[in-house]
Enzyme design. Structure first.
Site, mmCIF file in Angstrom:
data_model
loop_
_atom_site.group_PDB
_atom_site.id
_atom_site.type_symbol
_atom_site.label_atom_id
_atom_site.label_comp_id
_atom_site.label_asym_id
_atom_site.label_seq_id
_atom_site.Cartn_x
_atom_site.Cartn_y
_atom_site.Cartn_z
ATOM 1 C CE LYS A 116 35.807 -19.519 4.710
ATOM 2 N NZ LYS A 116 35.113 -20.565 5.474
ATOM 3 C CG ASP A 130 32.459 -40.431 23.373
ATOM 4 O OD1 ASP A 130 33.292 -39.671 22.842
ATOM 5 O OD2 ASP A 130 32.708 -41.604 23.690
#
EC number: 2.7.1.11
Lengths: 328, 328, 328, 328
Positions: free
Chosen positions: D218, D132
């Site tokens: 895109k 993390d």
């Protein structure tokens, strides 16, 4: 904030490195974001001289962040080392209306930019793109992290076969002047010895270490050798030397070569390149010139290019010590 | 079904290949499943002579299916080529109460097994483990699929840097006698030319092809060269030759070497090895001996080992033709 | 040999699979080699109806052999299921002067081609591109080998964390109707159980097997579950069931999903696609139509498309048995 | 330098992370190098209470530097949260003659160590092992670099299929309280939007961004969503929301899950772990206690563990801005 920068050029120069495309993409998209025109130059300084330009927009750099190499190609260019060559380059840039350029490359490429800037007072900004990680003013260059992972992956494979046959391998990795790749990949791959340009441990120590390794019950030994290792023997000569002086090993050699420059960039290199591209364009907009973007303590910093190319970064002595302890 | 086989030995021999561990695991677990004892022999025939044995159970082979190399080590063994050596080996096997063995390896290892079987009427079964894919009686050997993927991955990386600099690379891959790795990896990597031991295309054709490739606008050229290519020049000599006769290219060389033997096996090799291990043990239980387990049309088949080692498998002429068409 | 085929179209249709680009490249280059024109159609049948065509030459497909997905895009197309839609498509093909097409896809895409061929007597040829490996007439479809390697790589990762915590994982892989991915990747990853659509082993057997696995000292358990597993519970329901009936495990779930369709194709898939592309074009030139190119015993074969789509390929019972033995 | 530390224990605790094995290896080998005894504790605090110890030497940690997970296993332990549990643990350590321990883990594991140290004045040293990257006092935790590369590799695959079908994907990555993985992997993968726990951009902005992305041409959109994203919807709810409010997309979901914890560690994580292990043992020898080893500006630093666990590290605002610019 100056209003002078309306059109920025970007190019790659010298040896290619993974992440260069991510840096190009970042420069192009930052220009788009800032409503500045962006022009790509193909084949580095040679393309600058030849006027090999292409207008870019945000979509021109779709789907390149994960590609190795450089879509703009790279080349070494003798002509740019001459006054005449640089004059041609300047005329091309002016003709195209380019106000500044971002050069992505290593020491040699930066030296050219410094000279050009001095002669024409042309705004330039450098982004360190090289697998060697040898540039002052930045903890990491773009491509280094990918290169050490490539080396470690290959050595993991060599380790498989080395252990299966109780062999000793000498593995040559890139690094003519600096041992950063050798040292980091060597520690990462759990190499038994690491030979680098910065330090001559001597052949005696190498033999002792190999003897100790064998005696300690290790099933294989891998010695990483940087191209420019100070011991003064290449991997083939080392093989011969060990076979003669320590005939307890079945010795093999592997030269990793150019694969170290290629491959999809790691996340680290993609993020680093993205950050540096933004900073490079923003620095130009702020009116800065003749700097290299670097990273230190996870923060972007600017270093005068002249400073950056003065010397190679030094080897990390603490990591050398770690390497020693790990081969216990 | 015979009741004679109560204890089976397994070992790896010759050059290691990815998937050997999956084959070992399969032999061990099939024995456990069939309530037969299983003994591992370390370092191939040498370990057999030395009595370097270890009792195995289903748990002994946990977590090895995905590992390259061989946990049982491998070695070449001169002593086993002598009658005296084989006698020692036989005595060790008898002492341990071993009724049959499974040898995982290539041609050389199989030849030893055939001789041993002939002399002592000892039940033997072969599993083809070699990256070369050169064994008659099977479409695929264990390790070949992993090796061609390793080669293709590396060439994908080399392509990155080759394209960035418009370079020509000669890449040497394994294959002294057969070109299967070169041909398959060459087609897979989109190589411009492939030089193999089976066919001499001649240097003229190579030059023509490289000229055509350059002219057609390709940004890089990669030529795969098997170690034993029939053209009679190694990659370094080819580089010199091309530099002299076709100076339009910046030529580089890469020798892939032993990394081709290592790495985590592909799913294909793991499945193939698992299937072959089961068949090998079951064939021994059925009273068969002196066979090699192979795969043909996705079915396991048994071939007399003598047949398997008579010659190398031939190159796929249709794939050669595909290779030609792909370099259009 | 007919003189009729002068312009061939190629497109991808249905779910994408890794290696489709290699197949496109092969069709395009074979056309170039044979001096036939080649036209690419974007977005499958939808693009055919819309006339979304692009002229291709050998250079149009540079550097795509190693890319996942399909550069021609893919789409499902309702309109092509109607007579009107197919009429539009035919008109577009005629307008463009196209004499035949090669469709790369799975069962659904082939069904469309069959209908179109019947209605307009238009020459069509199929190449099996799907990760499911469920098409009759070929031992392997393009993309299957890459998909099972992707699954095995992920499960190798999950195994790391599963072993560290003594956990049980249910991993869902693709396969609504067929269990080929589950079975092959399951054997390759050393899964403790494999649940497939073809066979209902029952929940009792699953619990027994998990109990036995725990008792035997395994540090983790991984159960592969095909989407359409016959046991009738999805991975989340299986987790609940086991937590209730066998509370000795810490159970986790992972759904692999669409990543299974992507990724750089393996060497196997690239070679397979290259071979099939050549054969498809050559078969059209030979005057053949309405066939699918397949591979059997490492040889290319043609099967009437109607045959190919009649049923799914059956699960390999011998591999099921191997799977059982391996989990001893 | 104190003479007090003659026997050091090492263990892993909490969620596993790639590189933990490299850290274990480093602690063990540094002890060997310093002629100190080293004892491994299995299953974290639970194993400490149970006395699940194993004497280690330099060879005990051969061939683990490149393995994911932890060979010492990990576990969460309720009993250690009680005074009685900690008393048992202390007694076991004393019985074994252990003078100090090194705990490799995250915040929760460190909190246990702090309490234990306070109650028994027992020397403890922490090494931050968690994917993390959320621990104060270090720029990087062991496992973070591997995790972001795993995520980026998967998203590269998803991008292949997303582009082939013009799809929108919501991809959930780990991060309940912090968005470091989401932000870094999102920038590295070129994600169109990144939703993190630290910032609520609002659903309106998400829709606007997706609309803009579609309009800009895109071919696919990928949105990275941290588990604890502040927008308050999980990926399945986001899919529904977008399908309802922006029906121009074919939306899919992928939850990456536990594969993010596994895999062979990157070179970066191996080197980091090797360095931290050395420093941890040396700090104990120097008589220091109750510190965590961290890295800042590429230098190892010690932070009082109490400081390290006070809060999560904050998100990098400059990188957030880069992320915004990159999605232009």
């Amino acid at each position: 904030m100056t209003e002078n920068i309306k059109k920025v050029a970007v190019f790659t120069s010298g040896g290619d490195s993974p992440g260069m495309n991510a840096a190009i993409r970042s420069v192009v998209r930052t220009c788009a974001y800032k409503n500045i025109e962006c022009v790509a130059i193909y084949r580095g300084y040679q393309g600058m001289i030849d006027g090999d330009f292409k207008q870019m927009n945000a979509r021109s750099v779709n789907n390149i962040i994960n590609k190795g190499g450089t879509i703009l190609k790279s080349a070494r260019c003798e002509e740019f080392r001459t006054e005449k060559g640089r004059k041609k380059a300047y005329d091309q840039l002016k003709k195209e209306g380019i106000d500044a350029f971002v050069v992505i490359g290593g020491n040699g490429s930066f030296a050219g930019a410094v000279k050009f800037n001095r002669e024409y007072d042309f705004p330039v900004m450098g982004i360190p793109g090289t697998i060697d990680n040898d540039i002052l003013g930045t903890s990491f260059t773009i491509g280094f992290d990918t290169a050490i992972n490539t080396v470690v992956d290959v050595i993991d494979k060599i380790r498989d076969t080395a252990s299966s046959h109780n062999r000793l391998f000498f593995v040559e990795v890139m690094g003519r002047d600096v041992g950063h790749i050798a040292l980091n990949a060597g520690v990462g791959a759990g190499a038994e010895e690491i030979l680098i340009p910065e330090q001559n441990l001597g052949l005696e120590r190498l033999l002792d270490s190999l003897k100790r390794s064998k005696k300690s019950g290790k099933s294989s030994s891998i010695v990483i050798v940087a191209e420019g290792d100070k011991i003064g023997k290449n991997v083939f000569e080392l093989k011969e030397y060990v076979e003669e002086h320590l005939p307890i090993y079945d010795v093999r050699v592997s030269v990793l070569g150019h694969m170290q420059r290629g491959g999809n960039p790691t996340c680290f290199d993609r993020v680093l390149a993205s950050r540096m591209g933004v900073r490079a364009v923003e620095a130009l907009i702020e009116g800065k010139s003749n700097y290299m973007v670097g990273i230190r303590d996870n923060k972007l910093v600017l270093t005068p290019i002249e400073e950056a190319i003065k010397a190679h970064t030094e080897i990390d002595m603490e990591l050398l010590r770690v390497s020693d302890i790990m081969t216990t």
